[in-house]
Design a protein around this motif. Structure first.
Motif, PDB file in Angstrom:
ATOM      1  N   TYR A  56       0.843  -1.197   0.000  1.00  0.00           N
ATOM      2  CA  TYR A  56       0.000   0.000   0.000  1.00  0.00           C
ATOM      3  C   TYR A  56       0.877   1.245   0.000  1.00  0.00           C
ATOM      4  N   SER A  57       0.350   2.294  -0.651  1.00  0.00           N
ATOM      5  CA  SER A  57       1.083   3.566  -0.623  1.00  0.00           C
ATOM      6  C   SER A  57       0.633   4.376   0.588  1.00  0.00           C
ATOM      7  N   THR A  58       1.409   5.396   0.880  1.00  0.00           N
ATOM      8  CA  THR A  58       1.005   6.285   1.974  1.00  0.00           C
ATOM      9  C   THR A  58      -0.301   6.984   1.631  1.00  0.00           C
ATOM     10  N   GLU A  59      -0.461   7.281   0.354  1.00  0.00           N
ATOM     11  CA  GLU A  59      -1.740   7.897  -0.042  1.00  0.00           C
ATOM     12  C   GLU A  59      -2.912   6.952   0.260  1.00  0.00           C
ATOM     13  N   ASP A  60      -2.724   5.645  -0.001  1.00  0.00           N
ATOM     14  CA  ASP A  60      -3.780   4.670   0.333  1.00  0.00           C
ATOM     15  C   ASP A  60      -4.140   4.772   1.814  1.00  0.00           C
ATOM     16  N   ARG A  61      -3.083   4.897   2.615  1.00  0.00           N
ATOM     17  CA  ARG A  61      -3.322   4.921   4.058  1.00  0.00           C
ATOM     18  C   ARG A  61      -4.118   6.172   4.438  1.00  0.00           C
ATOM     19  N   LEU A  62      -3.727   7.301   3.878  1.00  0.00           N
ATOM     20  CA  LEU A  62      -4.448   8.538   4.195  1.00  0.00           C
ATOM     21  C   LEU A  62      -5.892   8.471   3.700  1.00  0.00           C
ATOM     22  N   ARG A  63      -6.082   7.900   2.519  1.00  0.00           N
ATOM     23  CA  ARG A  63      -7.448   7.776   1.995  1.00  0.00           C
ATOM     24  C   ARG A  63      -8.329   6.956   2.930  1.00  0.00           C
ATOM     25  N   MET A  64      -7.776   5.828   3.390  1.00  0.00           N
ATOM     26  CA  MET A  64      -8.588   4.948   4.228  1.00  0.00           C
ATOM     27  C   MET A  64      -8.851   5.579   5.599  1.00  0.00           C
ATOM     28  N   VAL A  65      -7.830   6.249   6.115  1.00  0.00           N
ATOM     29  CA  VAL A  65      -7.995   6.929   7.405  1.00  0.00           C
ATOM     30  C   VAL A  65      -9.100   7.986   7.302  1.00  0.00           C
ATOM     31  N   ARG A  66      -9.091   8.738   6.207  1.00  0.00           N
ATOM     32  CA  ARG A  66     -10.090   9.799   6.037  1.00  0.00           C
ATOM     33  C   ARG A  66     -11.489   9.228   5.865  1.00  0.00           C
ATOM     34  N   LEU A  67     -11.577   8.139   5.101  1.00  0.00           N
ATOM     35  CA  LEU A  67     -12.884   7.505   4.925  1.00  0.00           C
ATOM     36  C   LEU A  67     -13.435   7.094   6.288  1.00  0.00           C
ATOM     37  N   LEU A  68     -12.581   6.418   7.043  1.00  0.00           N
ATOM     38  CA  LEU A  68     -13.004   5.933   8.356  1.00  0.00           C
ATOM     39  C   LEU A  68     -13.393   7.099   9.265  1.00  0.00           C
ATOM     40  N   GLU A  69     -12.572   8.118   9.264  1.00  0.00           N
ATOM     41  CA  GLU A  69     -12.849   9.275  10.122  1.00  0.00           C
ATOM     42  C   GLU A  69     -14.176   9.932   9.734  1.00  0.00           C
ATOM     43  N   ASN A  70     -14.357  10.130   8.439  1.00  0.00           N
ATOM     44  CA  ASN A  70     -15.537  10.879   7.988  1.00  0.00           C
ATOM     45  C   ASN A  70     -16.837  10.094   8.123  1.00  0.00           C
ATOM     46  N   ILE A  71     -16.750   8.777   8.125  1.00  0.00           N
ATOM     47  CA  ILE A  71     -17.992   8.013   8.330  1.00  0.00           C
ATOM     48  C   ILE A  71     -18.154   7.654   9.805  1.00  0.00           C
ATOM     49  N   GLY A  72     -17.069   7.174  10.400  1.00  0.00           N
ATOM     50  CA  GLY A  72     -17.145   6.704  11.791  1.00  0.00           C
ATOM     51  C   GLY A  72     -17.551   7.792  12.774  1.00  0.00           C
ATOM     52  N   PHE A  73     -17.203   9.028  12.462  1.00  0.00           N
ATOM     53  CA  PHE A  73     -17.541  10.128  13.378  1.00  0.00           C
ATOM     54  C   PHE A  73     -18.601  11.049  12.786  1.00  0.00           C
ATOM     55  N   SER A  74     -19.321  10.558  11.814  1.00  0.00           N
ATOM     56  CA  SER A  74     -20.276  11.433  11.125  1.00  0.00           C
ATOM     57  C   SER A  74     -21.571  11.596  11.912  1.00  0.00           C
ATOM     58  N   VAL A  75     -22.305  12.618  11.549  1.00  0.00           N
ATOM     59  CA  VAL A  75     -23.654  12.806  12.092  1.00  0.00           C
ATOM     60  C   VAL A  75     -24.505  11.581  11.738  1.00  0.00           C
ATOM     61  N   ALA A  76     -24.348  11.087  10.500  1.00  0.00           N
ATOM     62  CA  ALA A  76     -25.179   9.961  10.050  1.00  0.00           C
ATOM     63  C   ALA A  76     -24.947   8.705  10.890  1.00  0.00           C
ATOM     64  N   PHE A  77     -23.690   8.469  11.297  1.00  0.00           N
ATOM     65  CA  PHE A  77     -23.434   7.215  12.017  1.00  0.00           C
ATOM     66  C   PHE A  77     -23.583   7.362  13.537  1.00  0.00           C
ATOM     67  N   LEU A  78     -23.323   8.546  14.070  1.00  0.00           N
ATOM     68  CA  LEU A  78     -23.396   8.684  15.527  1.00  0.00           C
ATOM     69  C   LEU A  78     -24.626   9.476  16.003  1.00  0.00           C
ATOM     70  N   ILE A  79     -24.685  10.736  15.653  1.00  0.00           N
ATOM     71  CA  ILE A  79     -25.738  11.571  16.251  1.00  0.00           C
ATOM     72  C   ILE A  79     -27.127  11.166  15.752  1.00  0.00           C
ATOM     73  N   GLU A  80     -27.225  10.942  14.454  1.00  0.00           N
ATOM     74  CA  GLU A  80     -28.499  10.494  13.907  1.00  0.00           C
ATOM     75  C   GLU A  80     -28.899   9.134  14.484  1.00  0.00           C
ATOM     76  N   SER A  81     -27.895   8.314  14.776  1.00  0.00           N
ATOM     77  CA  SER A  81     -28.198   7.006  15.360  1.00  0.00           C
ATOM     78  C   SER A  81     -28.816   7.140  16.747  1.00  0.00           C
ATOM     79  N   VAL A  82     -28.466   8.195  17.454  1.00  0.00           N
ATOM     80  CA  VAL A  82     -29.072   8.411  18.772  1.00  0.00           C
ATOM     81  C   VAL A  82     -30.448   9.075  18.625  1.00  0.00           C
TER      82      VAL A  82
END
Ligand code: SF4
Ligand code: FE
Length: 500
Positions: free
Chosen positions: A418-444
């Motif tokens: 994997y490239s470093t760019e791959d790592r940053l892409r995956m980290v950002r995807l995870l961050e933006n979904i895992g901490f999103s309004v859709a996954f957390l706040i809306e879930s409550v």
């Protein structure tokens, strides 16, 4: 017609002027505004799903109202299988968007008004049902994008609507052609990406509150409607023009919708002053929407599991037993949410003779209650697996700066696959979904805050009967009369609904 995604986007691009504000400024074109475009793209996926090979069998349904195939998001559920197809479809579209795609609220509103107007027709008041079926045909024929608006602003929670009229949407005037309404609806998902709104009351009403017991539909471009879009975590990234930090570039939005003396023609009014039905309508709607969360949230859970698994691979720890345990926990949590949603569907309740399939209210509420908790657990496990980089990674702009790029590539490199760019892409995807309004706040808070489900669960579960079983087995009581159904529930039927 079964619209394509493109046709939907064109329709909202070319509609009449709507009054929508983002960060204090009026929006000219919702489809091009950087803040709202990601939301339009997520909404669009509900149209594309009816055409894409992998999803079109779930994404379409046969409508006996217009004798045509329709997009499932406009379909009235005709069987338990229809209800479970809904949950499956939502899980699938989460995979295609990584977001909340916003169209389900309007869909649940359609089914809710169908059932409630039907129940009112059975009690002798037929006009709502007749009007609604005409409206439904129009929605199905044109594949309209609907938002559902239930939540009022509510002000002081201990005061009734008639004690603080501005806090609940109300009828201010009735003429022979229609009604005038004023008030505001809050937290309305996908509002700016919709063409029409179905408005419903937010709570049970007393006779004194009958001006607030109103349901109708109205196009968003109607005079007197204003929408103020709310902010979300990380929303500034949409304005950055990047292609990594804002991943997945699809998201939802919510808005405060203001009705300033809005006229609604009578053929669009589906409840007017029927205060006794208001609580029933709310109950029917909330269970429909709570069932759906088992699909969309488990779909986002899959994305997070996939991201965590990939990040583990990127640093070479995917086979470590503690990582495998955590991934396994994530799957268990995720399938619990989904399984409850499916159970709510397959153990459905029939509320009228030729259909009116309603979800099992116990399982629907359990689903949503799990959803108030498990996404946080799933995000926690994924944060654990991803490592601290999820909170500290350099921006894509650093990676794109030639002076910094060699350092970032060297020091953030993991496995050479994997490239470093791959790592940053995956980290950002995870961050933006895992901490999103859709996954957390809306879930409550979406589909009702956690306490609302606890109340509903308590209403269905028969503690007295469970106690009788225990008393019998402990031989405090020598006799018991077992119920026919295995679950100690009060099975909901129309009568029970009416008595609530
Ligand atoms: Fe649909 Fe889920 Fe979004 Fe509700 S939260 S609108 S069910 S995707
Ligand atoms: Fe929601």
């Amino acid at each position: 017609v079964l619209r394509t995604g493109e046709e939907y986007v064109n329709a909202i691009r070319h509609r009449n002027k709507v009054e929508v504000y983002v960060m204090g400024k009026e929006v000219k074109d919702v489809t091009e505004h950087p803040f709202l475009k990601p939301s339009v793209l997520a909404f669009k996926a509900t149209y594309d799903a009816a055409h894409e090979e992998d999803s079109k069998s779930l994404g379409r349904a046969w409508s006996s109202f217009i004798n045509e195939e329709v997009n499932r998001f406009t379909h009235i559920h005709r069987s338990p299988e229809d209800l479970s197809a809904k949950v499956k479809l939502l899980r699938k579209i989460s995979h295609k968007t990584g977001a909340c795609f916003q169209r389900c609220v309007g869909w649940d509103a359609l089914n809710t008004i169908y059932v409630t107007s039907r129940l009112m027709a059975e009690r002798g008041k037929k006009e709502y049902y007749e009007r609604f079926v005409e409206y439904l045909k129009y929605v199905q024929k044109n594949d309209i994008a609907l938002a559902g608006a239930m939540t009022d602003v509510k002000g002081v929670r201990t005061l009734r609507p008639n004690e603080q009229p501005h806090a609940y949407l109300r009828v201010t005037q009735v003429t022979k052609d229609g009604i005038y309404v004023s008030g505001a609806k809050a937290n309305i998902t996908g509002i700016a990406a919709s063409e029409e709104i179905i408005v419903m009351p937010t709570r049970a009403m007393s006779e004194k509150d009958k001006d607030f017991a109103v349901a109708f539909s109205i196009p968003l471009d109607t005079e007197g409607i204003k929408v103020i879009i709310g902010r979300q975590v990380n929303d500034g990234r949409r304005l950055e023009d990047g292609e990594i930090d804002g991943l997945p570039y699809r998201t939802n939005h919510e808005g405060l919708v203001i009705f300033d003396n809005v006229f609604v023609p009578m053929e669009r009014v589906f409840m007017l002053g029927d205060w006794q039905m208001s609580g029933i309508l709310v109950e029917i709607f909330s269970s429909y929407h709570r069932q759906g969360y088992g699909g969309c949230k488990s779909g986002l859970g899959d994305v997070i599991i996939g991201a965590a698994y990939n990040l583990a691979k990127q640093i070479g720890v995917e086979k470590a037993p503690h990582i495998q345990n955590k991934l396994n926990e994530m799957v268990l949590l995720n399938e619990n949410m989904y399984g409850s949603g499916i159970a709510a569907s397959l153990d459905a309740v029939k509320l009228c003779e030729d259909g009116c399939w309603w979800v099992n209210p116990m399982f629907a509420n359990v689903t949503k209650q799990l959803v108030t908790r498990f996404p946080y657990e799933i995000t926690k496990f994924s944060t654990d697996i991803a490592g601290g980089i999820i909170g500290t990674a350099p921006s894509e702009w650093d990676l794109k700066n030639p002076k910094l790029k060699p350092y970032i590539e060297k020091y953030l490199q993991g496995m050479m696959d994997y490239s470093t760019e791959d790592r940053l892409r995956m980290v950002r995807l995870l961050e933006n979904i895992g901490f999103s309004v859709a996954f957390l706040i809306e879930s409550v808070h979406g589909a009702g805050s956690p306490e609302a489900q606890r109340i509903a669960i308590n209403r269905v579960y028969d503690y007295e009967y469970a106690e009788k079983i225990a008393k019998y087995l402990s031989q405090i009581e020598k006799r018991i009369e077992f119920k026919e159904n295995a679950e100690p529930w009060r099975r909901t039927d129309t009568e029970k609904l009416a008595n609530n």
